[in-house]
Write a protein that holds these residues in place. Structure first.
Motif, PDB file in Angstrom:
ATOM      1  N   ALA A 185       0.825  -1.209   0.000  1.00  0.00           N
ATOM      2  CA  ALA A 185       0.000   0.000   0.000  1.00  0.00           C
ATOM      3  C   ALA A 185       0.861   1.261   0.000  1.00  0.00           C
ATOM      4  O   ALA A 185       0.560   2.237  -0.686  1.00  0.00           O
ATOM      5  CB  ALA A 185      -0.930  -0.011   1.218  1.00  0.00           C
ATOM      6  N   SER A 186       1.952   1.224   0.754  1.00  0.00           N
ATOM      7  CA  SER A 186       2.739   2.448   0.899  1.00  0.00           C
ATOM      8  C   SER A 186       3.594   2.754  -0.331  1.00  0.00           C
ATOM      9  O   SER A 186       4.192   3.818  -0.421  1.00  0.00           O
ATOM     10  CB  SER A 186       3.663   2.317   2.132  1.00  0.00           C
ATOM     11  OG  SER A 186       4.585   1.265   1.909  1.00  0.00           O
ATOM     12  N   ASN A 187       3.643   1.820  -1.242  1.00  0.00           N
ATOM     13  CA  ASN A 187       4.428   2.081  -2.455  1.00  0.00           C
ATOM     14  C   ASN A 187       3.773   3.098  -3.379  1.00  0.00           C
ATOM     15  O   ASN A 187       4.451   3.745  -4.176  1.00  0.00           O
ATOM     16  CB  ASN A 187       4.619   0.777  -3.244  1.00  0.00           C
ATOM     17  CG  ASN A 187       5.839   0.022  -2.767  1.00  0.00           C
ATOM     18  OD1 ASN A 187       6.730   0.608  -2.160  1.00  0.00           O
ATOM     19  ND2 ASN A 187       5.865  -1.271  -3.040  1.00  0.00           N
ATOM     20  N   HIS A 188       2.467   3.209  -3.284  1.00  0.00           N
ATOM     21  CA  HIS A 188       1.759   3.958  -4.313  1.00  0.00           C
ATOM     22  C   HIS A 188       1.680   5.470  -4.098  1.00  0.00           C
ATOM     23  O   HIS A 188       1.839   6.225  -5.057  1.00  0.00           O
ATOM     24  CB  HIS A 188       0.369   3.357  -4.516  1.00  0.00           C
ATOM     25  CG  HIS A 188       0.415   1.954  -5.044  1.00  0.00           C
ATOM     26  ND1 HIS A 188       0.734   0.869  -4.252  1.00  0.00           N
ATOM     27  CD2 HIS A 188       0.224   1.453  -6.281  1.00  0.00           C
ATOM     28  CE1 HIS A 188       0.711  -0.239  -4.975  1.00  0.00           C
ATOM     29  NE2 HIS A 188       0.411   0.082  -6.214  1.00  0.00           N
ATOM     30  N   PRO A 189       1.408   5.923  -2.877  1.00  0.00           N
ATOM     31  CA  PRO A 189       1.260   7.377  -2.722  1.00  0.00           C
ATOM     32  C   PRO A 189       2.447   8.187  -3.234  1.00  0.00           C
ATOM     33  O   PRO A 189       2.229   9.246  -3.862  1.00  0.00           O
ATOM     34  CB  PRO A 189       1.081   7.532  -1.206  1.00  0.00           C
ATOM     35  CG  PRO A 189       0.465   6.242  -0.773  1.00  0.00           C
ATOM     36  CD  PRO A 189       1.084   5.188  -1.651  1.00  0.00           C
ATOM     37  N   PRO A 190       3.692   7.730  -3.036  1.00  0.00           N
ATOM     38  CA  PRO A 190       4.811   8.529  -3.562  1.00  0.00           C
ATOM     39  C   PRO A 190       4.740   8.695  -5.078  1.00  0.00           C
ATOM     40  O   PRO A 190       5.156   9.737  -5.602  1.00  0.00           O
ATOM     41  CB  PRO A 190       6.043   7.701  -3.165  1.00  0.00           C
ATOM     42  CG  PRO A 190       5.606   6.872  -2.013  1.00  0.00           C
ATOM     43  CD  PRO A 190       4.164   6.576  -2.241  1.00  0.00           C
ATOM     44  N   ILE A 191       4.231   7.693  -5.757  1.00  0.00           N
ATOM     45  CA  ILE A 191       4.104   7.805  -7.213  1.00  0.00           C
ATOM     46  C   ILE A 191       3.152   8.938  -7.557  1.00  0.00           C
ATOM     47  O   ILE A 191       3.445   9.787  -8.410  1.00  0.00           O
ATOM     48  CB  ILE A 191       3.590   6.469  -7.806  1.00  0.00           C
ATOM     49  CG1 ILE A 191       4.619   5.356  -7.574  1.00  0.00           C
ATOM     50  CG2 ILE A 191       3.272   6.641  -9.290  1.00  0.00           C
ATOM     51  CD1 ILE A 191       4.160   3.986  -8.038  1.00  0.00           C
ATOM     52  N   VAL A 192       2.019   8.932  -6.888  1.00  0.00           N
ATOM     53  CA  VAL A 192       1.045   9.995  -7.157  1.00  0.00           C
ATOM     54  C   VAL A 192       1.638  11.355  -6.820  1.00  0.00           C
ATOM     55  O   VAL A 192       1.457  12.325  -7.566  1.00  0.00           O
ATOM     56  CB  VAL A 192      -0.245   9.763  -6.340  1.00  0.00           C
ATOM     57  CG1 VAL A 192      -1.285  10.813  -6.692  1.00  0.00           C
ATOM     58  CG2 VAL A 192      -0.797   8.369  -6.592  1.00  0.00           C
ATOM     59  N   ALA A 193       2.368  11.400  -5.712  1.00  0.00           N
ATOM     60  CA  ALA A 193       2.968  12.672  -5.312  1.00  0.00           C
ATOM     61  C   ALA A 193       3.929  13.184  -6.382  1.00  0.00           C
ATOM     62  O   ALA A 193       3.918  14.369  -6.743  1.00  0.00           O
ATOM     63  CB  ALA A 193       3.704  12.496  -3.976  1.00  0.00           C
ATOM     64  N   ALA A 194       4.739  12.263  -6.910  1.00  0.00           N
ATOM     65  CA  ALA A 194       5.694  12.670  -7.951  1.00  0.00           C
ATOM     66  C   ALA A 194       4.961  13.154  -9.193  1.00  0.00           C
ATOM     67  O   ALA A 194       5.364  14.137  -9.825  1.00  0.00           O
ATOM     68  CB  ALA A 194       6.614  11.502  -8.291  1.00  0.00           C
TER      69      ALA A 194
END
Lengths: 231, 231
Positions: A185-194
């Motif tokens: 789950a925690s892998n995805h938010p950074p992608i969206v942030a970038a």
DNA sequence: ATGTTGTGGTCTGTCGACAATCCATGGCGT
DNA sequence: ACGCCATGGATTGTCGACAGACCACAACAT
């Protein structure tokens, strides 16, 4: 003109789903869920009898699955659920990586809104919190599906969807106990942030890394790397 | 053990090619060559009569072409050669670009030998010199096919090959008179040179540019961007 | 005129039966 | 024992026929 012949729609339209499609769906879900394991033989007459249809729709259904890459045919010998080799698994993930990177690039070019991605990130966090593996899987798929959809590229979407069938199958065959839901789950938010920051390099790097992590996971437990046939 | 049962192979093995495959090949080549234009209806009974086979192999052949993306089915209405929209053409080329860039990356990673590429460059130069459009087309396809093959990625190769079917069709429908053979031929050697020098950025840029040039060419002459059906 | 309802033709969808092919097994001669 | 051919069972490949769905057109009623 355009004299609104059909107002809103009071009843659901009755769809005429061909038998081959019903059969294909049924078999596909059996394969993707792992109920039909790689290597299992698919005998037309047996399936026809089980499902109470003639062989023609069965044949066509199997052909559909063949094009999905889930089944392979050996002439005059039989059809079977395609065995998964370690190489195929690796190739599947590497191609997925390329697809998703392409999607990210296009999203950054067009500046599409990222609401759907945020939503799925939230859903994944909830699922991880509730320790609900199935919900996490659904949300994960929805996240990546949304990523592809935002790229607004029908052909890419179709290719990705076809590829994801195998991913789905692979995931079903994995040992779910070994996976850490919170990590996923925690892998995805950074992608969206970038993406939000329009940081192309970082978004791409994160997507690549994410995909490679998944690919590297437990590569041997469910794979049949043996002769054309078997035991 | 392993008592060499079959020495080198003096005669071609007798292959048993199913009718559906023969039919599919026949139809495919007709579509790819442009003899069957997009939008043309494929009537099972008519084809069955023409080819002297029953409808079953025809149906299965058409399904094969459907998975190739060359034919589409409208339930209870008919099957027809898939019309090409401008969007589809653009998407096809953009996906091809991604595939070939991926191939270049992998080639640079593994350091595969580039002999095949040099050979096809030479073949293209010859064809351009001889003003032989067909030979140039063949060599061009061989060049890109070799590029993909060197990437040593079966799934990529299969996807690319499927995609290239449409490219082939598109090229057949173009007006060949408007193309400059020497331009096409001269596009390729710099790509090989960049790969040789292991200049990833330049190789990728050249491939992208090359693909985009092709995509931009004459996008409207053969496209049917009209209502679901008709004239 | 306009809308509705038949009706016929043309397709695809489905079926059951038969033919072709392959593989394993076992008999036979050596 | 060893190799070879026949035989039988299993499975796919192909066929022809019938049923179902859709469309276009015409006849009819309003």
């Amino acid at each position: 003109m355009t004299p609104v012949k059909a107002p809103p729609a009071f009843v659901a339209p009755i769809e005429n789903v061909p038998l081959r499609v019903q059969v294909a769906n049924s078999l596909r879900s059996a394969i993707l869920s792992g109920r039909l394991r790689p290597g299992t033989q698919l005998v037309e007459t047996a399936l026809a009898e089980q499902m109470n249809v003639s062989r023609a729709p069965i044949r066509e259904a199997i052909q559909i699955l063949e094009n999905d890459g889930l089944v392979e045919t050996i002439a005059y010998k039989g059809k079977r659920v395609k065995p998964l080799t370690a190489r195929e698994v690796a190739e599947t993930y590497s191609l997925r990586e390329v697809f998703e990177v392409m999607a990210a690039r296009r999203i950054l070019e067009t500046g599409a809104p990222l609401d759907a991605l945020h939503a799925q990130c939230a859903a994944m966090a909830d699922a991880a919190e509730a320790d609900d593996y199935d919900a996490l899987t659904v949300a994960d798929k929805a996240f990546h599906h949304a990523l592809i959809r935002l790229a607004d590229h029908d052909l890419l979407q179709a290719s990705w969807q076809n590829l994801y069938l195998r991913i789905h199958q692979i995931m079903a065959l994995r040992n779910r106990d070994e996976q850490n839901l919170h990590d996923i789950a925690s892998n995805h938010p950074p992608i969206v942030a970038a993406l939000e920051k329009r940081d192309a390099d970082r978004a791409i790097a994160l997507i690549s890394e994410h995909t490679r992590t998944l690919a590297a996971f437990d590569p041997a437990s469910f794979v049949n790397d043996l002769q054309p046939d078997d035991p």
